[in-house]
Design an enzyme around this catalytic site. Sequence first.
Site, PDB file in Angstrom:
ATOM      1  N   LEU A 284       0.823  -1.212   0.000  1.00  0.00           N
ATOM      2  CA  LEU A 284       0.000   0.000   0.000  1.00  0.00           C
ATOM      3  C   LEU A 284       0.859   1.264   0.000  1.00  0.00           C
ATOM      4  O   LEU A 284       0.483   2.280  -0.596  1.00  0.00           O
ATOM      5  CB  LEU A 284      -0.945  -0.015   1.202  1.00  0.00           C
ATOM      6  CG  LEU A 284      -1.884  -1.227   1.291  1.00  0.00           C
ATOM      7  CD1 LEU A 284      -2.795  -1.120   2.508  1.00  0.00           C
ATOM      8  CD2 LEU A 284      -2.704  -1.370   0.008  1.00  0.00           C
TER       9      LEU A 284
ATOM     10  N   TYR B 237      -9.393  -2.571  13.680  1.00  0.00           N
ATOM     11  CA  TYR B 237      -9.251  -3.217  15.000  1.00  0.00           C
ATOM     12  C   TYR B 237      -8.439  -2.364  15.979  1.00  0.00           C
ATOM     13  O   TYR B 237      -8.176  -2.790  17.090  1.00  0.00           O
ATOM     14  CB  TYR B 237      -8.788  -4.670  14.894  1.00  0.00           C
ATOM     15  CG  TYR B 237      -7.453  -4.962  14.238  1.00  0.00           C
ATOM     16  CD1 TYR B 237      -6.255  -4.420  14.723  1.00  0.00           C
ATOM     17  CD2 TYR B 237      -7.375  -5.852  13.172  1.00  0.00           C
ATOM     18  CE1 TYR B 237      -5.037  -4.730  14.155  1.00  0.00           C
ATOM     19  CE2 TYR B 237      -6.158  -6.172  12.585  1.00  0.00           C
ATOM     20  CZ  TYR B 237      -4.995  -5.600  13.083  1.00  0.00           C
ATOM     21  OH  TYR B 237      -3.781  -5.916  12.514  1.00  0.00           O
TER      22      TYR B 237
ATOM     23  N   GLY C 120      -9.853  -1.449   5.660  1.00  0.00           N
ATOM     24  CA  GLY C 120     -10.212  -2.859   5.788  1.00  0.00           C
ATOM     25  C   GLY C 120      -9.290  -3.638   4.872  1.00  0.00           C
ATOM     26  O   GLY C 120      -8.203  -3.166   4.547  1.00  0.00           O
TER      27      GLY C 120
END
Length: 292
Positions: free
Chosen positions: A26, A155, A197
Amino acid sequence: MYNKPMLKDNALKGKTYVVTGGGSGLGKAMSTYFLQLGANVVISSRNFEKLQNTANELETKTGGKVLPVQCDVRHYDQVKAMLAKSVATFGKVDGLLNNAAGNFISPTERLSANAFDTVIDIVLKGSKNCTLAFGKHWIAEKQDSATVLNIVTTYAWTGSAYVVPSATAKAGVLAMTRSLAVEWAKYGIRTNAIAPGPFPTKGAWDRLLPGDLKDKFDMKKKIPLRRVGEHQELANLAAYLMSDFSAYINGEVITIDGGEWLQGAGEFNMLEAIPQEMWDMLEVMIRSKKKA
Ligand code: HXC
Ligand code: NAP
């Protein structure tokens, strides 16, 4: 699938951004888009050969300027040296993207103390080292504006079994994001976070879904939109948050997960499994109770 670039040409012209972990996954995707929008980009991580290859590839692809710098974010002296090299090359740094991470699935009781520390050190201490070094620099230089963007995940606030060191560390990074957004705003430093996500990358999938786990646990089923994220979608959001277009956004964490974490959270979300034709019968049953 959605993979169109969002911002206008040259939206980041004249900016210089440092992306930790920018040589792969990413970080590489976000760096690519920053370059396409006209920014200079410093990519850093532990593996210099990988960084050099990525730098060459991205310069050829985008025509932008990329400085690869070896830096283990766990070591403050290396972070300071990386900052110094960035400033020496580009004159100034406008933004820091804390993207480097370490993570793997494991029952927590199987972890050695060092294994737990290793993830905490890369994610929490690493983000702290970079933020502290860059923040001190910007404040000392009285730079007009600067921005810190932290990559966390959902999370960070829900917690997650089997990735406890990562959840613990990302929660700390989120707390740091919100705390510094207030404390350093007076210096013109904005601090935000993105909570992605699932966005498939080799680095994450090899460690989180090894072997046939990726077939056994189809991530798409956990997501209301029934698909994983496209790297360009994340790059669009990151470019916006690094840019001056988001100048009034400070202390925010933006979730980009297709609704995944809320699907796991809502008390009655399991009713999604009820076929449409059953709802007539269920309504009759419920209404009949009211009369009784
Ligand atoms: C148990 C393990 C382990 C495993 C390593 N260790 N792997 N313990 N299960 N699978 C233990 C080692 O035995 C050692 O402890 C300690 O961890 C440090 O291991 P090293 O290999 O020496 O560490 P290092 O070389 O620094 O590598 C760090 C790493 C590695 C985190 C272990 O995986 C790495 O380099 N990761 C970087 C990239 C990455 O993780 N990308 C994914 C990010 S994905 P002892 O006690 O033996 O010394 C992500 C997604 C989040 O964050 C959300 C998804 C939705
Ligand atoms: P990745 O490709 O493995 O990226 C992690 C990067 O961190 C690598 O480039 C790695 O490079 C670097 N790194 C690791 N330890 C380092 C250290 N000590 N010092 C400096 N750099 C270090 O995985 P990714 O999926 O792109 O993850 C990028 C970010 O997104 C992470 O913050 C991750 O938690 C977050 N995220 C990912 C997902 C997803 O679905 N992929 C979801 C939510 C959040 P070197 O090995 O060369 O050091």
